[in-house]
Write a protein that holds these residues in place. Structure first.
Motif, mmCIF file in Angstrom:
data_model
loop_
_atom_site.group_PDB
_atom_site.id
_atom_site.type_symbol
_atom_site.label_atom_id
_atom_site.label_comp_id
_atom_site.label_asym_id
_atom_site.label_seq_id
_atom_site.Cartn_x
_atom_site.Cartn_y
_atom_site.Cartn_z
ATOM 1 N N ALA A 149 -13.283 9.783 2.401
ATOM 2 C CA ALA A 149 -12.373 10.891 2.684
ATOM 3 C C ALA A 149 -10.959 10.335 2.735
ATOM 4 C CB ALA A 149 -12.731 11.531 4.021
ATOM 5 N N GLY A 150 -9.996 11.222 2.752
ATOM 6 C CA GLY A 150 -8.611 10.781 2.927
ATOM 7 C C GLY A 150 -7.937 10.292 1.662
ATOM 8 N N PHE A 151 -8.446 10.688 0.494
ATOM 9 C CA PHE A 151 -7.758 10.334 -0.761
ATOM 10 C C PHE A 151 -8.281 11.257 -1.862
ATOM 11 C CE2 PHE A 151 -11.748 8.158 -0.847
ATOM 12 C CZ PHE A 151 -12.128 8.060 -2.175
ATOM 13 N N ASP A 152 -7.548 11.310 -2.968
ATOM 14 C CA ASP A 152 -8.047 12.022 -4.148
ATOM 15 C C ASP A 152 -8.271 11.004 -5.243
ATOM 16 O OD1 ASP A 152 -7.871 14.625 -3.060
ATOM 17 O OD2 ASP A 152 -5.683 14.475 -3.233
ATOM 18 N N TYR A 153 -9.415 11.108 -5.892
ATOM 19 C CA TYR A 153 -9.752 10.159 -6.949
ATOM 20 C C TYR A 153 -9.563 10.864 -8.278
ATOM 21 C CZ TYR A 153 -12.426 6.572 -9.419
ATOM 22 O OH TYR A 153 -12.828 5.570 -10.262
ATOM 23 N N PRO A 163 -6.210 -0.102 1.688
ATOM 24 C CA PRO A 163 -5.200 0.813 2.235
ATOM 25 C C PRO A 163 -5.792 2.131 2.743
ATOM 26 C CG PRO A 163 -4.579 0.024 0.059
ATOM 27 C CD PRO A 163 -5.981 -0.411 0.280
ATOM 28 N N ILE A 164 -6.987 2.486 2.249
ATOM 29 C CA ILE A 164 -7.533 3.787 2.666
ATOM 30 C C ILE A 164 -8.316 3.637 3.976
ATOM 31 C CG2 ILE A 164 -8.810 5.825 1.928
ATOM 32 C CD1 ILE A 164 -8.659 4.746 -0.942
ATOM 33 N N PHE A 165 -9.236 2.693 4.007
ATOM 34 C CA PHE A 165 -10.107 2.615 5.185
ATOM 35 C C PHE A 165 -9.673 1.511 6.157
ATOM 36 C CE2 PHE A 165 -13.888 -0.527 4.582
ATOM 37 C CZ PHE A 165 -13.045 -1.491 4.057
ATOM 38 N N GLY A 166 -8.457 0.996 5.962
ATOM 39 C CA GLY A 166 -8.022 -0.112 6.801
ATOM 40 C C GLY A 166 -7.595 0.275 8.204
ATOM 41 N N ASN A 202 -2.838 10.213 -3.089
ATOM 42 C CA ASN A 202 -2.680 11.003 -1.842
ATOM 43 C C ASN A 202 -3.445 10.405 -0.667
ATOM 44 O OD1 ASN A 202 -1.292 12.809 -3.502
ATOM 45 N ND2 ASN A 202 -3.181 13.923 -3.948
ATOM 46 N N ILE A 203 -3.237 9.128 -0.459
ATOM 47 C CA ILE A 203 -3.995 8.439 0.583
ATOM 48 C C ILE A 203 -3.568 8.879 1.979
ATOM 49 C CG2 ILE A 203 -4.309 6.164 1.654
ATOM 50 C CD1 ILE A 203 -4.350 5.032 -1.182
ATOM 51 N N ASP A 204 -4.570 9.193 2.815
ATOM 52 C CA ASP A 204 -4.305 9.565 4.200
ATOM 53 C C ASP A 204 -5.252 8.769 5.107
ATOM 54 O OD1 ASP A 204 -4.109 10.677 6.692
ATOM 55 O OD2 ASP A 204 -4.009 12.750 5.962
ATOM 56 N N PRO A 205 -4.773 7.657 5.652
ATOM 57 C CA PRO A 205 -5.679 6.762 6.397
ATOM 58 C C PRO A 205 -6.281 7.398 7.653
ATOM 59 C CG PRO A 205 -3.413 5.922 6.422
ATOM 60 C CD PRO A 205 -3.419 7.115 5.542
ATOM 61 N N ILE A 206 -5.577 8.367 8.241
ATOM 62 C CA ILE A 206 -6.127 8.993 9.452
ATOM 63 C C ILE A 206 -7.342 9.849 9.091
ATOM 64 C CG2 ILE A 206 -5.579 10.466 11.440
ATOM 65 C CD1 ILE A 206 -3.807 8.061 11.454
ATOM 66 N N LYS A 207 -7.179 10.634 8.014
ATOM 67 C CA LYS A 207 -8.307 11.444 7.543
ATOM 68 C C LYS A 207 -9.474 10.553 7.143
ATOM 69 C CE LYS A 207 -6.807 15.813 5.546
ATOM 70 N NZ LYS A 207 -6.198 16.316 4.298
ATOM 71 N N ALA A 211 0.847 -1.188 0.000
ATOM 72 C CA ALA A 211 0.000 0.000 0.000
ATOM 73 C C ALA A 211 0.891 1.249 0.000
ATOM 74 C CB ALA A 211 -0.887 -0.028 1.238
ATOM 75 N N PRO A 212 0.315 2.430 -0.290
ATOM 76 C CA PRO A 212 1.104 3.662 -0.271
ATOM 77 C C PRO A 212 1.778 3.890 1.094
ATOM 78 C CG PRO A 212 -1.066 4.057 -1.188
ATOM 79 C CD PRO A 212 -1.074 2.664 -0.693
ATOM 80 N N PRO A 213 2.906 4.612 1.082
ATOM 81 C CA PRO A 213 3.724 4.775 2.297
ATOM 82 C C PRO A 213 2.952 5.274 3.516
ATOM 83 C CG PRO A 213 4.745 5.874 0.419
ATOM 84 C CD PRO A 213 3.485 5.277 -0.083
ATOM 85 N N LYS A 214 2.011 6.192 3.287
ATOM 86 C CA LYS A 214 1.289 6.736 4.439
ATOM 87 C C LYS A 214 0.466 5.659 5.144
ATOM 88 C CE LYS A 214 0.261 11.518 5.051
ATOM 89 N NZ LYS A 214 -0.595 12.664 4.759
ATOM 90 N N THR A 215 -0.101 4.771 4.339
ATOM 91 C CA THR A 215 -0.880 3.680 4.915
ATOM 92 C C THR A 215 0.034 2.737 5.689
ATOM 93 O OG1 THR A 215 -2.454 3.775 3.108
ATOM 94 C CG2 THR A 215 -2.389 1.736 4.362
ATOM 95 N N ILE A 216 1.175 2.422 5.073
ATOM 96 C CA ILE A 216 2.110 1.512 5.731
ATOM 97 C C ILE A 216 2.582 2.114 7.050
ATOM 98 C CG2 ILE A 216 4.404 0.467 5.529
ATOM 99 C CD1 ILE A 216 2.378 -0.986 3.846
ATOM 100 N N ALA A 217 2.853 3.434 7.033
ATOM 101 C CA ALA A 217 3.310 4.086 8.268
ATOM 102 C C ALA A 217 2.237 4.003 9.346
ATOM 103 C CB ALA A 217 3.657 5.550 7.977
ATOM 104 N N ALA A 218 0.991 4.314 8.946
ATOM 105 C CA ALA A 218 -0.099 4.278 9.930
ATOM 106 C C ALA A 218 -0.291 2.864 10.462
ATOM 107 C CB ALA A 218 -1.392 4.781 9.289
#
Lengths: 334, 447
Positions: free
Chosen positions: B153-157, B89-92, B164-169, A299-306
């Motif tokens: 939320a937490g990504f751009d499609y 990877p996004i909502f995990g 730009n995946i952001d799992p926290i967001k 998965a992308p780095p940010k996911t791996i970090a989290a």
């Protein structure tokens, strides 16, 4: 961070095989015990797994979550092409987990116990068999996404002799682990002698099925020997596992039980190292020549970090608590 | 049955069952911990028996909830690989944290069940309480993951790519809080009513009256917190839906035409073809007020959305109506109980009051299932709202209908055996759990 995540993935698979495996093995050992000794075996087995059995199966969930969050393509490839064996393994997990609970918590002890027990036995056998089969399918080039037709895509992706023999080998390992694990739970000499005999029987079963794995790999053109014996780490792992086996035999003969558990656990780790190290970081070898790798299909780095932080934070809470649970119950029993 | 429908049916069934098991598993530990706390304070052995009786229920339901949850973690991939490949990877993030919470729960349950007379009594109590806390946490985390499907939320499609995946967001998406709050409250309500109903039945049957009355009172307490919390949290949830998924709100209310001062629709039969609703009771301007605190606010109607993006209107609308209907009934029961509790003590032991609770046993769960139907069916045809359609996520493997039959059989047999086991637990109350009963067996004191 990716190496931390891979480390956790490997660790959870490893712990699932050792702890969950011992759980499954308890059912298998009971199943293959003759009627006379069965009740005794059941008691000993039950004593050794009851308080921790819920926790033992969490390791599988952790591994699955790491796969789908961190390595989605690997997770989805497996769940698409190995759909059928995964469902069968799942059936085993469900049936076994519930039957175990039901047989223990049912307020009334009557003939229903027979049913729970039968389900518990066969599910204990089924689950590790398919677990091994699935593991074998990932490395035997049998999954081919370019194939056409239902049989080639969804059946022959897992149904082959190598898979079956790895499945049997896994069953044997579980039974072996359970019998070794229960040695220290025995109350008197007679029990101990019974369980030592069981351990030796399962050991023979492990060796036979192990040979079968190499044989089926050979006839299926899977370079298993080369994988294991071409790198020093593989050779070392096998050598250590063999030495551990001899030490266990020796300890058992002298009825010194303290080190046997640790040695058996160590053995499993070594077998897993030998089996996985060679094609690391590839995790699925596909039939069309492609390899799915932990490093390129992540998965992308940010996911791996989290994910890495979540795992580290989680283990900070879980591990001390879990060890305390295990320790306090093994102390209580003495 | 085509594969897509079969996959959806299987998922709906699995979630439908899992929700029941997991809600009981989330709330029962609190009931148990409350009874346990009463025991530690009062030293009344009945509370100890009650704690043990409930803890067996918790153990059985935890095991069933754990396996049905395990099934779901596999089914996500088995049925929806197209979704998991991108969404994993996004909502995990909530799932990885949920793993921790669930693990803690499993360990705490081990301590609690096997820990009687083995540990410091307050540590032992705390372990039971921790089962509830971690169960609640895992419930909230799973709902947060579901909320992401409603409020991605937490990504751009961009051009079919998830960048730009952001799992926290993604985890703290707009829907997580309203959904998790409403779900938690509903779980308390449903479980409280269900447990209260069972004990009410036993009081009516005059079995171990003191034991069951104590149980009943605790359960009702939890049920009332849920019943009165539900409309408040529901209001927050509805406002959030109106803002994020106006089309779902329109489907819930079968609201076809965009209008100002929209009426709140009760009942009725929606006709999707003609775009109208018949035989409904309409309360003028209330819908506008509910979604935006303004009686004259505009509420978008279904006709303002592309036809191929409409969720199944009838199912969503009826499910919403059912949820509201049972919610209101439970509030009424709650009001009657409180009135009795404060002003008419003698009503509390009256059969009619107990029978009311007996009839209400399934109400909370009916409302809960209906609520989830609104959430899930109302999101269709999207699996990730506005981003990915459900049909694009389904597995390529044919023959899913057989898998559906298979899982149906599993869930039905699991439920039957569960009911069977819980009945047997209840039958054994005099012998195992109620120390004041003449049949109480001393040998069991230690088990």
């Amino acid at each position: 961070m990716i190496y931390i995540v891979i480390g956790f993935l490997w660790l959870s698979i490893c712990l699932y095989i050792i702890l969950g495996g011992a759980d499954f093995g308890a059912g298998i050992v009971e199943l293959f015990t003759n009627k006379k000794a069965r009740h005794k075996t059941k008691e000993i087995m039950y004593e050794s797994i009851a308080p921790v059995w819920e926790a033992n199966h969490m390791w599988l969930i952790i591994a699955i979550v790491i796969l789908f969050v961190g390595f989605p393509e690997i997770y989805t490839t497996m769940s698409t092409y190995l759909h059928i064996p995964l469902v069968l393994m799942l059936l085993g997990i469900i049936a076994r987990g519930t039957a175990f609970t039901f047989r223990h918590y049912d307020a009334v002890k009557d003939n229903w116990q027979v049913l729970y027990t039968q389900i518990f036995y066969y599910a204990s056998l089924l689950t590790p068999f398919f677990l091994g089969l699935i593991a074998a399918a990932t490395v035997s080039h049998s999954i081919n996404p370019d194939a056409t037709g239902f049989l080639d895509l969804y059946i022959f992706s897992w149904l082959n002799w190598f898979g079956v023999s790895v499945g049997l080998f896994t069953v044997a390992l579980c039974a072996y682990l359970a019998s070794i694990f229960s040695l220290r739970e025995t109350r008197d000499k007679a029990d101990l002698v019974l369980m030592i005999r069981k351990s030796k029987q399962t050991m023979i079963f492990v060796v036979i099925t192990g040979v079968l794995v190499f044989f089926t790999a050979y006839i299926s053109d899977i370079p298993l020997l080369m994988w294991i014996f071409s790198k020093p780490l593989g050779i070392m792992a096998i050598a250590f596992a063999t030495i551990a086996l001899l030490l266990i035999l020796r300890a058992m003969n002298r009825q010194k039980l303290l080190p046997v558990r640790a040695l058996a656990g160590f053995q499993m780790v070594m077998i897993l190292v030998a089996a996985t190290y060679q094609h690391n970081p590839d995790i699925i070898l596909l039939g069309n020549g492609q390899h799915l790798s932990l490093l390129t299909h992540m998965a992308p780095p940010k996911t791996i970090a989290a994910l890495g932080w979540a795992l580290m934070l989680g283990s900070l809470f879980i591990l001390p608590f879990l060890f305390y649970l295990m320790a306090s119950f093994s102390k209580q029993r003495k | 049955m085509d594969d897509f429908i079969a996959a959806r049916a299987q998922m709906a069934l699995s979630l439908g069952f899992h929700i029941i098991f997991s809600c009981v598993g989330m709330v029962m530990p609190f009931l148990m911990a409350f009874a346990h706390w009463k025991y530690l304070k009062t030293n009344n052995e009945i509370y100890k028996g009650l704690t043990k009786a409930w803890s067996k229920g918790v153990a059985i339901l935890f095991a069933t909830g754990a396996v049905s949850g395990t099934m779901l973690s596999f089914e996500l991939g088995l049925l929806w690989p197209g979704f998991m490949k991108h969404a994993g990877p996004i909502f995990g993030m909530p799932f990885s944290l949920e793993g921790t919470a669930f693990f803690i729960e499993a360990i705490a349950i081990g301590f609690f069940l096997y820990g009687w007379e083995r540990f410091n009594k307050w540590f032992h109590w705390f372990c039971g309480f921790l089962v509830g806390v971690s169960g609640l946490a895992s419930g909230i985390l799973v709902v947060a993951a579901n909320a992401w499907m409603n409020s991605p939320a937490g990504f751009d499609y961009i051009n079919g790519q998830y960048m730009n995946i952001d799992p926290i967001k993604a985890m703290f998406n707009d829907a997580w809080f309203p959904q998790a709050l409403h779900m938690t409250v509903a779980a308390f309500c449903a479980t409280g009513f269900a447990v209260a109903g069972v004990h009410a039945l036993l009081i009516i049957k005059k079995r171990n009256i003191e034991f069951h009355t104590k149980a009943f009172r605790i359960a009702v307490g939890f049920a009332l917190i849920g019943a009165f919390g539900a409309p408040l949290s529901g209001d927050i949830a509805a406002k959030s839906v109106a803002e994020r998924q106006p089309i779902k709100l329109a489907a819930m209310e079968a609201h076809f035409e965009t209008e100002k001062g929209a009426a709140f629709v009760i009942g009725g039969i929606p006709d999707e073809e003609k775009g109208e609703i018949k035989y409904a009771v309409k309360i003028p301007k209330v819908l506008s007020f509910l979604v935006s605190n303004d009686f004259n606010a505009e509420v978008k109607g279904l006709k303002d959305f592309p036809r191929d993006e409409w969720p199944p209107i009838a199912v969503t609308h009826y499910a919403f109506q059912i949820m509201i209907f049972f919610g209101v009934i439970m509030i009424c029961i709650g009001i009657v109980y409180l009135y009795a509790f404060f002003f008419r003590k003698e009503w509390l032991s009256k059969n009619w009051l107990l029978k009311t609770f007996l009839i209400a046993t399934p109400f909370g769960y009916i409302a809960l299932e209906a609520g989830w139907t609104v959430t899930e069916v109302g999101r269709q045809p999207w699996i990730i709202y506005g981003v990915m359609r459900t049909i694009d996520a389904v597995t390529p493997m044919p023959g899913i209908q057989y898998s559906f039959y298979f899982f149906t059989a599993i869930f039905i047999s699991l439920s039957l055996i569960l009911i069977f086991l819980l009945r047997r637990q209840i039958q054994m109350v005099p012998k195992l759990y109620d120390p004041t009963d003449s049949q109480f067996n001393d040998k069991n004191k230690k088990s």
